[in-house]
Design a protein around this motif. Sequence first.
Motif, PDB file in Angstrom:
ATOM      1  N   VAL A 128       4.871  -4.164   5.973  1.00 29.88           N
ATOM      2  CA  VAL A 128       4.246  -3.309   4.966  1.00 29.88           C
ATOM      3  C   VAL A 128       4.465  -3.850   3.559  1.00 29.88           C
ATOM      4  CG1 VAL A 128       4.401  -1.034   3.862  1.00 29.88           C
ATOM      5  CG2 VAL A 128       4.290  -1.208   6.355  1.00 29.88           C
TER       6      VAL A 128
ATOM      7  N   GLY B 171      -1.487 -11.047   2.571  1.00 32.51           N
ATOM      8  CA  GLY B 171      -2.854 -11.199   3.046  1.00 32.51           C
ATOM      9  C   GLY B 171      -3.866 -10.935   1.949  1.00 32.51           C
ATOM     10  N   ARG B 172      -3.600  -9.925   1.140  1.00 28.85           N
ATOM     11  CA  ARG B 172      -4.507  -9.633   0.016  1.00 28.85           C
ATOM     12  C   ARG B 172      -4.435 -10.720  -1.043  1.00 28.85           C
ATOM     13  NH1 ARG B 172      -2.435  -5.330  -2.395  1.00 28.85           N
ATOM     14  NH2 ARG B 172      -1.058  -4.475  -0.799  1.00 28.85           N
TER      15      ARG B 172
ATOM     16  N   ASP C 117       0.841  -1.192   0.000  1.00 32.60           N
ATOM     17  CA  ASP C 117       0.000   0.000   0.000  1.00 32.60           C
ATOM     18  C   ASP C 117       0.880   1.248   0.000  1.00 32.60           C
ATOM     19  OD1 ASP C 117      -2.764   1.319   0.635  1.00 32.60           O
ATOM     20  OD2 ASP C 117      -1.374   2.130   2.129  1.00 32.60           O
TER      21      ASP C 117
ATOM     22  N   GLU D  45       1.415  -7.721   4.540  1.00 33.36           N
ATOM     23  CA  GLU D  45       0.088  -7.182   4.193  1.00 33.36           C
ATOM     24  C   GLU D  45      -0.292  -7.519   2.748  1.00 33.36           C
ATOM     25  OE1 GLU D  45      -3.033  -4.767   2.714  1.00 33.36           O
ATOM     26  OE2 GLU D  45      -0.923  -4.533   2.067  1.00 33.36           O
TER      27      GLU D  45
END
Length: 255
Positions: free
Chosen positions: A130, A137-138, A101, A134
């Motif tokens: 980061v 997870g997506r 992100d 993460e």
Amino acid sequence: MAEADSPLLNAASRVGPIVAGVRGATIADRLASACAAIDGRLVFTTSLGIEDQLITHHIFTSKLPIEVVTLDTGRLFGATYRLWQETEERYTRRIRAYYPDAEAVTAMVGEWGVNGFYYAREARQDCCGVRKVEPLGRALAGAAGWVTGLRADQSGQRSAVPLAEWDAQRGLVKVAPLFDYTRDAVAAECERLGVPVNELHARGFPSIGCEPCTRALKPGEPERAGRWWWESDDTRECGLHLTADGKLVRAKATA
């Protein structure tokens, strides 16, 4: 909710026959049996290392219904991006990228600095969280099965890696089709099949991650000693792989 009604517990109790259905003597057989046994979306996360390249070869050549994805942290080696392109051109298939992100990266770099991970363990863990955890997870959201390139001989902490197991942390079946392979066996198979591999392997990089956090091995060092080498204990993992009790799968550091 009563403990007996927990979705994760209910799923775990049903998963035994599914795990048992993942079998086979060859990589191709193991992957095909995983597709047959696991009802739902299967995802293979590749770092484009030699183990993952061998698995990618079998997925693509056998046209298996397994999504091949990678986590592009934005800090990878140029050689890794070149291999990514070469692999897509060789097999005429795309490898889907998941990126960190942008706002989270901005905040993390603003707090720790662009290379703050060299100076504070918390900064390194934040960076891995980061840039890798993460996005993973997506990538795995809604998946029923996760294929990985883990091998049991990569470290003492990975010595119990099975062919298939229930990953309670993520609520899916985790499959490691190379669990009983040695690195030499993987390399020999890649050479036999003409699988493209990262040029850095020939320059002393058996395990390849982000460029600032990976170095070539020194004589006598174990396979993963070149990852986060400035940290001197057994906590050098990015957090992608967890044990059944939610703890990190860690590679033992060396002096």
